[in-house]
Design an enzyme around this catalytic site. Structure first.
Site, PDB file in Angstrom:
ATOM      1  N   HIS A  16       0.844  -1.193   0.000  1.00  8.19           N
ATOM      2  CA  HIS A  16       0.000   0.000   0.000  1.00  8.19           C
ATOM      3  C   HIS A  16       0.880   1.244   0.000  1.00  8.19           C
ATOM      4  O   HIS A  16       2.097   1.157   0.108  1.00  8.19           O
ATOM      5  CB  HIS A  16      -0.987   0.014   1.176  1.00  8.19           C
ATOM      6  CG  HIS A  16      -0.368   0.198   2.523  1.00  8.19           C
ATOM      7  ND1 HIS A  16      -1.057   0.711   3.600  1.00  8.19           N
ATOM      8  CD2 HIS A  16       0.875  -0.051   2.991  1.00  8.19           C
ATOM      9  CE1 HIS A  16      -0.266   0.764   4.664  1.00  8.19           C
ATOM     10  NE2 HIS A  16       0.913   0.291   4.320  1.00  8.19           N
ATOM     11  N   CYS A  25       5.829   6.126   4.770  1.00  9.83           N
ATOM     12  CA  CYS A  25       4.716   5.301   4.291  1.00  9.83           C
ATOM     13  C   CYS A  25       3.954   5.936   3.121  1.00  9.83           C
ATOM     14  O   CYS A  25       3.015   5.344   2.603  1.00  9.83           O
ATOM     15  CB  CYS A  25       3.761   4.964   5.432  1.00  9.83           C
ATOM     16  SG  CYS A  25       4.518   3.849   6.631  1.00  9.83           S
ATOM     17  N   HIS A  29       4.957   0.350  -0.306  1.00  6.57           N
ATOM     18  CA  HIS A  29       5.671  -0.621   0.518  1.00  6.57           C
ATOM     19  C   HIS A  29       4.681  -1.710   0.929  1.00  6.57           C
ATOM     20  O   HIS A  29       3.502  -1.617   0.616  1.00  6.57           O
ATOM     21  CB  HIS A  29       6.283   0.057   1.758  1.00  6.57           C
ATOM     22  CG  HIS A  29       5.260   0.608   2.689  1.00  6.57           C
ATOM     23  ND1 HIS A  29       4.524   1.747   2.415  1.00  6.57           N
ATOM     24  CD2 HIS A  29       4.824   0.149   3.885  1.00  6.57           C
ATOM     25  CE1 HIS A  29       3.686   1.978   3.416  1.00  6.57           C
ATOM     26  NE2 HIS A  29       3.841   1.018   4.319  1.00  6.57           N
ATOM     27  N   HIS A  31       3.483  -5.131   3.799  1.00  3.71           N
ATOM     28  CA  HIS A  31       3.487  -5.695   5.145  1.00  3.71           C
ATOM     29  C   HIS A  31       3.072  -7.157   5.090  1.00  3.71           C
ATOM     30  O   HIS A  31       2.309  -7.564   4.222  1.00  3.71           O
ATOM     31  CB  HIS A  31       2.504  -4.953   6.058  1.00  3.71           C
ATOM     32  CG  HIS A  31       2.825  -3.524   6.272  1.00  3.71           C
ATOM     33  ND1 HIS A  31       3.854  -3.102   7.082  1.00  3.71           N
ATOM     34  CD2 HIS A  31       2.261  -2.399   5.753  1.00  3.71           C
ATOM     35  CE1 HIS A  31       3.900  -1.779   7.071  1.00  3.71           C
ATOM     36  NE2 HIS A  31       2.946  -1.329   6.277  1.00  3.71           N
ATOM     37  N   HIS A  75      -1.224 -10.406  -1.638  1.00  2.74           N
ATOM     38  CA  HIS A  75      -0.386 -10.049  -2.779  1.00  2.74           C
ATOM     39  C   HIS A  75      -1.051  -9.028  -3.702  1.00  2.74           C
ATOM     40  O   HIS A  75      -0.858  -9.049  -4.917  1.00  2.74           O
ATOM     41  CB  HIS A  75       0.079 -11.294  -3.529  1.00  2.74           C
ATOM     42  CG  HIS A  75       1.138 -12.025  -2.780  1.00  2.74           C
ATOM     43  ND1 HIS A  75       0.842 -12.889  -1.747  1.00  2.74           N
ATOM     44  CD2 HIS A  75       2.485 -11.992  -2.882  1.00  2.74           C
ATOM     45  CE1 HIS A  75       1.968 -13.368  -1.251  1.00  2.74           C
ATOM     46  NE2 HIS A  75       2.991 -12.837  -1.912  1.00  2.74           N
ATOM     47  N   GLU A 136       0.168  -5.062  11.630  1.00  7.84           N
ATOM     48  CA  GLU A 136       0.901  -4.615  10.458  1.00  7.84           C
ATOM     49  C   GLU A 136       2.385  -4.982  10.549  1.00  7.84           C
ATOM     50  O   GLU A 136       3.009  -5.340   9.561  1.00  7.84           O
ATOM     51  CB  GLU A 136       0.730  -3.095  10.345  1.00  7.84           C
ATOM     52  CG  GLU A 136       1.295  -2.484   9.111  1.00  7.84           C
ATOM     53  CD  GLU A 136       0.975  -1.012   9.013  1.00  7.84           C
ATOM     54  OE1 GLU A 136      -0.148  -0.678   8.596  1.00  7.84           O
ATOM     55  OE2 GLU A 136       1.846  -0.194   9.356  1.00  7.84           O
TER      56      GLU A 136
END
Length: 154
Positions: A16, A25, A29, A31, A75, A136
């Site tokens: 995201h 952020c 990137h 998680h 994904h 996260e």
């Protein structure tokens, strides 16, 4: 009979970016999310029922969460559809990437609200969503509790 809470845990990988954010952020990137889903209900008391003694079959809960959350978000790269990231989303999608455009900033806080709404719609009437925990990172997570959101449950 007593109310019992049961929890099933899930994991998925999602990318995201937080448009307009003033930190790292804002960049795309990802998680390794961990989602804990807790429901509450009374165990089935009819001994002739194949699910006797269960609040809900863990397999049935798994199907709901996999269909609504894991299979959709795993994904994928998630962007707020109301930001300029839609241009990047289109480019990625055109190149065969799994891209989700959502109505919210894709923070853990907003994702857990979205997940609660999606899961609640598919639970049997006698089972209530009690809480969600979306982790996260190892040290950061958002939690949603039905008791904190009673006005939003309709």
């Amino acid at each position: 009979m007593s109310n019992i809470r049961i929890t099933k845990q899930f994991s998925f990988e999602t990318g995201h970016a937080l448009y307009g954010y003033d930190g790292k952020c804002r960049n795309v990137h990802g998680h390794s999310y961990k989602l804990s889903v807790t429901v509450i209900g009374t165990p089935i008391s009819q001994s002739e029922n194949v699910k006797f003694g269960m609040v809900i079959d863990f397999g049935d809960l798994k199907k709901i969460v996999k269909n609504e959350i894991v299979d959709v978000f795993d994904h994928a790269t998630v962007f707020n559809k109301n930001t300029p990231h839609v241009e990047l989303a289109k480019e990625l999608s055109d190149r065969g990437h799994n891209v989700l455009l959502v109505d919210y900033q894709p923070t853990s806080e907003m994702m857990v609200i979205d997940f609660a709404r999606k899961i609640q719609k598919h639970l049997p009437q006698n089972i209530k969503l009690f809480s969600l925990k979306l982790q996260e990172t190892d040290t950061s997570f958002a939690e949603w509790y039905a008791s904190d959101n009673e006005a939003d449950l309709s």
